[in-house]
Write an enzyme that holds these catalytic residues in place. Sequence first.
Site, PDB file in Angstrom:
ATOM      1  N   CYS A 110      41.647   8.301  27.104  1.00 48.66           N
ATOM      2  CA  CYS A 110      40.639   7.706  27.948  1.00 48.66           C
ATOM      3  C   CYS A 110      40.347   6.276  27.357  1.00 48.66           C
ATOM      4  O   CYS A 110      40.019   6.149  26.380  1.00 48.66           O
ATOM      5  CB  CYS A 110      39.550   8.532  28.000  1.00 48.66           C
ATOM      6  SG  CYS A 110      38.320   7.925  28.671  1.00 48.66           S
ATOM      7  N   CYS A 168      35.076  14.276  27.509  1.00 45.04           N
ATOM      8  CA  CYS A 168      36.322  14.082  28.210  1.00 45.04           C
ATOM      9  C   CYS A 168      37.493  14.389  27.261  1.00 45.04           C
ATOM     10  O   CYS A 168      37.476  13.831  25.978  1.00 45.04           O
ATOM     11  CB  CYS A 168      36.320  12.513  28.692  1.00 45.04           C
ATOM     12  SG  CYS A 168      37.884  11.950  28.980  1.00 45.04           S
ATOM     13  N   LYS A 217      -5.419  -1.687  10.379  1.00 47.53           N
ATOM     14  CA  LYS A 217      -4.302  -2.373   9.402  1.00 47.53           C
ATOM     15  C   LYS A 217      -3.568  -3.427  10.552  1.00 47.53           C
ATOM     16  O   LYS A 217      -2.624  -2.827  11.112  1.00 47.53           O
ATOM     17  CB  LYS A 217      -3.383  -1.076   8.943  1.00 47.53           C
ATOM     18  CG  LYS A 217      -2.049  -1.780   8.058  1.00 47.53           C
ATOM     19  CD  LYS A 217      -1.593  -0.848   7.297  1.00 47.53           C
ATOM     20  CE  LYS A 217      -0.520  -1.252   6.510  1.00 47.53           C
ATOM     21  NZ  LYS A 217       0.543  -2.159   7.002  1.00 47.53           N
ATOM     22  N   TYR A 231     -10.533  -9.061   4.575  1.00 51.40           N
ATOM     23  CA  TYR A 231     -10.847  -7.987   3.892  1.00 51.40           C
ATOM     24  C   TYR A 231     -11.237  -7.786   2.596  1.00 51.40           C
ATOM     25  O   TYR A 231     -11.661  -6.648   2.175  1.00 51.40           O
ATOM     26  CB  TYR A 231      -9.890  -6.678   4.566  1.00 51.40           C
ATOM     27  CG  TYR A 231      -8.467  -7.115   4.446  1.00 51.40           C
ATOM     28  CD1 TYR A 231      -8.096  -7.014   3.261  1.00 51.40           C
ATOM     29  CD2 TYR A 231      -7.845  -7.427   5.260  1.00 51.40           C
ATOM     30  CE1 TYR A 231      -6.580  -7.088   2.777  1.00 51.40           C
ATOM     31  CE2 TYR A 231      -6.331  -7.716   5.036  1.00 51.40           C
ATOM     32  CZ  TYR A 231      -5.951  -7.422   3.641  1.00 51.40           C
ATOM     33  OH  TYR A 231      -4.512  -7.794   3.728  1.00 51.40           O
ATOM     34  N   ASP A 241      -1.156  -5.856  12.200  1.00 51.18           N
ATOM     35  CA  ASP A 241       0.088  -6.275  12.110  1.00 51.18           C
ATOM     36  C   ASP A 241       0.525  -7.588  12.121  1.00 51.18           C
ATOM     37  O   ASP A 241       0.842  -8.391  13.305  1.00 51.18           O
ATOM     38  CB  ASP A 241       0.921  -5.442  12.895  1.00 51.18           C
ATOM     39  CG  ASP A 241       2.529  -5.280  12.453  1.00 51.18           C
ATOM     40  OD1 ASP A 241       2.825  -5.688  11.439  1.00 51.18           O
ATOM     41  OD2 ASP A 241       2.935  -4.874  13.397  1.00 51.18           O
ATOM     42  N   CYS A 301      37.862   7.833  33.261  1.00 55.30           N
ATOM     43  CA  CYS A 301      39.285   8.156  33.563  1.00 55.30           C
ATOM     44  C   CYS A 301      39.416   9.269  34.501  1.00 55.30           C
ATOM     45  O   CYS A 301      40.595   9.825  34.728  1.00 55.30           O
ATOM     46  CB  CYS A 301      39.950   8.424  32.224  1.00 55.30           C
ATOM     47  SG  CYS A 301      39.599   9.863  31.387  1.00 55.30           S
ATOM     48  N   GLU A 306     -10.457   0.711   7.588  1.00 59.54           N
ATOM     49  CA  GLU A 306     -10.237  -0.395   8.660  1.00 59.54           C
ATOM     50  C   GLU A 306      -8.857  -0.476   9.277  1.00 59.54           C
ATOM     51  O   GLU A 306      -7.931   0.207   8.786  1.00 59.54           O
ATOM     52  CB  GLU A 306     -10.073  -1.336   7.566  1.00 59.54           C
ATOM     53  CG  GLU A 306     -11.295  -1.750   6.644  1.00 59.54           C
ATOM     54  CD  GLU A 306     -11.052  -2.636   5.352  1.00 59.54           C
ATOM     55  OE1 GLU A 306     -10.234  -3.312   5.494  1.00 59.54           O
ATOM     56  OE2 GLU A 306     -12.025  -2.770   4.641  1.00 59.54           O
ATOM     57  N   LEU A 359       0.982  -1.167   0.064  1.00 60.30           N
ATOM     58  CA  LEU A 359       0.057   0.018  -0.006  1.00 60.30           C
ATOM     59  C   LEU A 359       0.976   1.424   0.197  1.00 60.30           C
ATOM     60  O   LEU A 359       1.896   1.398   0.658  1.00 60.30           O
ATOM     61  CB  LEU A 359      -0.800  -0.003   1.164  1.00 60.30           C
ATOM     62  CG  LEU A 359      -2.084  -0.902   1.288  1.00 60.30           C
ATOM     63  CD1 LEU A 359      -2.560  -0.914   2.565  1.00 60.30           C
ATOM     64  CD2 LEU A 359      -3.196  -0.114   0.088  1.00 60.30           C
ATOM     65  N   LYS A 361      -0.234   5.405   8.672  1.00 59.76           N
ATOM     66  CA  LYS A 361       0.868   5.117   9.573  1.00 59.76           C
ATOM     67  C   LYS A 361       0.923   5.818  10.989  1.00 59.76           C
ATOM     68  O   LYS A 361       0.676   7.099  10.842  1.00 59.76           O
ATOM     69  CB  LYS A 361       2.373   5.126   9.034  1.00 59.76           C
ATOM     70  CG  LYS A 361       2.551   4.485   7.646  1.00 59.76           C
ATOM     71  CD  LYS A 361       2.308   2.900   7.717  1.00 59.76           C
ATOM     72  CE  LYS A 361       3.482   2.387   8.058  1.00 59.76           C
ATOM     73  NZ  LYS A 361       3.510   0.761   8.107  1.00 59.76           N
ATOM     74  N   CYS A 417      35.244  13.085  34.105  1.00 58.12           N
ATOM     75  CA  CYS A 417      35.014  11.873  33.124  1.00 58.12           C
ATOM     76  C   CYS A 417      34.689  10.639  33.896  1.00 58.12           C
ATOM     77  O   CYS A 417      35.331  10.337  34.999  1.00 58.12           O
ATOM     78  CB  CYS A 417      36.046  11.427  32.119  1.00 58.12           C
ATOM     79  SG  CYS A 417      36.036  10.014  31.154  1.00 58.12           S
TER      80      CYS A 417
HETATM   81  S1  IVH Z   1      -5.662  -3.850   2.040  1.00 55.90           S
HETATM   82  C1  IVH Z   1      -2.340  -3.690  -1.873  1.00 55.90           C
HETATM   83  N1  IVH Z   1      -6.597  -3.915   4.675  1.00 55.90           N
HETATM   84  O1  IVH Z   1      -1.332  -4.361   4.982  1.00 55.90           O
HETATM   85  C2  IVH Z   1      -2.626  -4.458  -0.486  1.00 55.90           C
HETATM   86  N2  IVH Z   1      -4.250  -4.426   3.911  1.00 55.90           N
HETATM   87  O2  IVH Z   1       0.962  -2.852   3.849  1.00 55.90           O
HETATM   88  C3  IVH Z   1      -4.077  -4.160   0.039  1.00 55.90           C
HETATM   89  N3  IVH Z   1      -3.034  -5.162   6.042  1.00 55.90           N
HETATM   90  O3  IVH Z   1      -0.213  -6.649   2.653  1.00 55.90           O
HETATM   91  C4  IVH Z   1      -4.269  -4.636   1.387  1.00 55.90           C
HETATM   92  N4  IVH Z   1      -4.726  -5.018   7.468  1.00 55.90           N
HETATM   93  O4  IVH Z   1      -0.952  -7.488   4.813  1.00 55.90           O
HETATM   94  C5  IVH Z   1      -5.557  -4.108   3.693  1.00 55.90           C
HETATM   95  N5  IVH Z   1      -7.470  -4.019   6.522  1.00 55.90           N
HETATM   96  C6  IVH Z   1      -6.439  -4.120   5.677  1.00 55.90           C
HETATM   97  C7  IVH Z   1      -5.310  -4.494   6.284  1.00 55.90           C
HETATM   98  C8  IVH Z   1      -4.205  -4.844   5.394  1.00 55.90           C
HETATM   99  C9  IVH Z   1      -3.496  -5.273   7.297  1.00 55.90           C
HETATM  100  C10 IVH Z   1      -1.743  -5.610   5.458  1.00 55.90           C
HETATM  101  C11 IVH Z   1      -1.711  -6.574   4.454  1.00 55.90           C
HETATM  102  C12 IVH Z   1      -1.188  -5.626   3.095  1.00 55.90           C
HETATM  103  C13 IVH Z   1      -0.222  -4.607   3.979  1.00 55.90           C
HETATM  104  C14 IVH Z   1      -0.142  -3.544   3.131  1.00 55.90           C
END
Ligand code: IVH
Length: 712
Positions: A459, A454, A147, A254, A149, A441, A145, A100, A344, A438
């Site tokens: 030293c 220092c 994201k 998703y 990890d 030393c 949505e 993304l 992010k 220091c």
């Molecule tokens: S849409 C083109 N939706 O984030 C990829 N990705 O940085 C579009 N991810 O590879 C993905 N939650 O592994 C989408 N709600 C979400 C997500 C999500 C986690 C991850 C996914 C993707 C990566 C992209």
Amino acid sequence: MSDLATPGKSVLTLRIVAPKHSLLKVELNALTLQIRHHEEQYRAGTPEIPDAVFDELMDRYSELATQLELPEDERIDRKPGAEHTEGFHTAEHRIPMLSLEKLSPNKRGGDGEYLPIGGQLEAWFDRRRQDLGLSEGAPLSVVIEPKIDGVSLSLHYEAGSLRRAVTRGDGERGDDVTRQVVASRAVPTKIGIKGALEIRGELYWPREAFDEHNRDLERQGHELIANPRNGCAGLIKRKDPTGLEAFSLSSFLYQVAWSEYVALPATQLELLHTLEDAGAPVYLSEVFRANFPVDAIRYCASYELKRSNLPFEIDGMVIKIDDLRTWARLGSTGHHPHWGIAYKFPPERKATKLHAIVVSVGKSGKLTPNAQLEPVHLSGTTVSRASLHNFVELARKDVREGDTVYVEKAGDIIPQVVKVKFDERPNNTHSYPKPERCPECNTPVLEEDIFLYCPNPACPEQIRERLVHFGSRRAMDIDGMGEALVDQLVSKLGVTSPDQIYSLTSAQLETLERMGKKSADNLVLGIEMSKSRGLARVLHALAIRHVGATMADDLANHFGTAAELLAFAKRYSEGDESAIEQVAPEKGSGAIAGLARKSADSIFRELDSISLRNVFGGLARACVSLESRTARVQAVEGIAGKTFVLTGTLPTLSRDEAGNLIRLAGGKVTGSVSNKTHYVVAGAEPGSKLEKAVHLGLSILDEAAFLKLLGR
Ligand code: IVH
């Protein structure tokens, strides 16, 4: 070369700037090493940087590799099976699994300023409205949505049954992990949708189950898993899937990448409902629809606080255009689709107890206060130490032993103490006193600006740190010369200065602990190999105050050889006005971009010191290359002696690169247009400087004309 320093002489001898291409190549090579290192650390379960920072390194790598047209089979982001694990079958994705585009707090504009996230999203909305033929400012529905990890998965269902689960892999092909996914029970093996379709989603390890597993590991005295994502990736690649259900892995589905004989709704929000109705895990409670960027940003930002209460770790939010019928039309780059963008989060911040403040002595003698913390989990790693930077900062924040403090990791490896939680300060705390001596030393410290130093070059801690730095990757890159070895070089072989390592023999090294014949030979080989790194790396490796990697490059490019540099340093420190004026003039910038008078004073004084001259002598005797690796040319006529102003964004050169080209061809760059300006190099959106140049009737060059003037 020394002619450069002499006023009134018209013959200038200059070095060619490595062509832009090769500058980029150097960056690419450095990135390759960096990425390999971090991949190793990641695989070993000891990541040094957060995943988000790794992603940024990789993104920059991909950008450069594309720009330099690196062959596909040499690209580390494209290597077949880059994320392939031995022992797994691979399967091709019918539609590539892309990444993304990101809205990021670290993104900068052409002028080097940070771009606010809101503005970045506004710009993205504008582009999408344009693509879709909507009028400026028109509402455009997006779905937001979390994201998650985790590990992305492609799931192939046919007639309601899971047929195959594949990892992302290199985006084109992934590993077949069907047995593991089925055994984990993280995704439904049956769904209420007939026909054939590929659903994509994220596999993850829920926070609670992960923490419990780590607590078990701790009780048993095993090493802990750095974060849920690493853990999840490790579990899903277990060759033997037996028992995987015990880890309580879960998933969030998703997207439908393709389908056959399936009637699907027209919007993302409806699709999530359809998936949920079909029995797929979907977090509809965390999903929101917005029509304008401000609302989208507000929702994303609200998760910065909410994220720690979610049952899974998220590293951002994903904003997707709701109307699925537009997705194909919007298309994609080779890297990301145009229908979505990721938000992010800024660095994570946590509160923890500060047990003690300890002072360390760096390679150039700088004293740094550090906080010893109650270990806390932060952006993927456990943090127990944080830098307090300097004693002015320490006093300003009024950080005391016993305090509860907020810690943050802003993309750096070393976390920072941001501020004290004063309402939790216990009684009887004391301000931390500024050291007068220091800690290593006992020499009385010197104060320079906000730092304490220092001043004793002998030293022991400085010697050690300097040697470690000398051998480090970005300096002379001597394999095996880590802290443990340096400790022994100093204590057992009496090494006190970097040039002495070049006379070490295999026989001497073999006498050290944990050093067999083979490692001793390898180390000697590594030391030998480092001799050809060139002047810039040597200058960086010598830990001269105010000389980082960039300044080392600039000095090496400018002076060409250590002999020229030392001759110049001598003149400078003896007060030769023309030397001073050349590199650090009273006004404007001199021959070396970004070198201020104060730093120049310190750098050339140190270069002219007896101890550094001795080191250079030793290095020369050991045949260490003390020449810049960039080629020499004469000053470029038409540029030498002329004053340039840069404005706007050039199509291919960054402002720094264009500035370097001018300076290395003998020209000067200034910030404002006046009748002393010879040329204005103008790019896109140039602003008032161009207007002024037109008004004054100056010569205006675009990038092509500028490169022509440079003879390129
Ligand atoms: S849409 C083109 N939706 O984030 C990829 N990705 O940085 C579009 N991810 O590879 C993905 N939650 O592994 C989408 N709600 C979400 C997500 C999500 C986690 C991850 C996914 C993707 C990566 C992209």
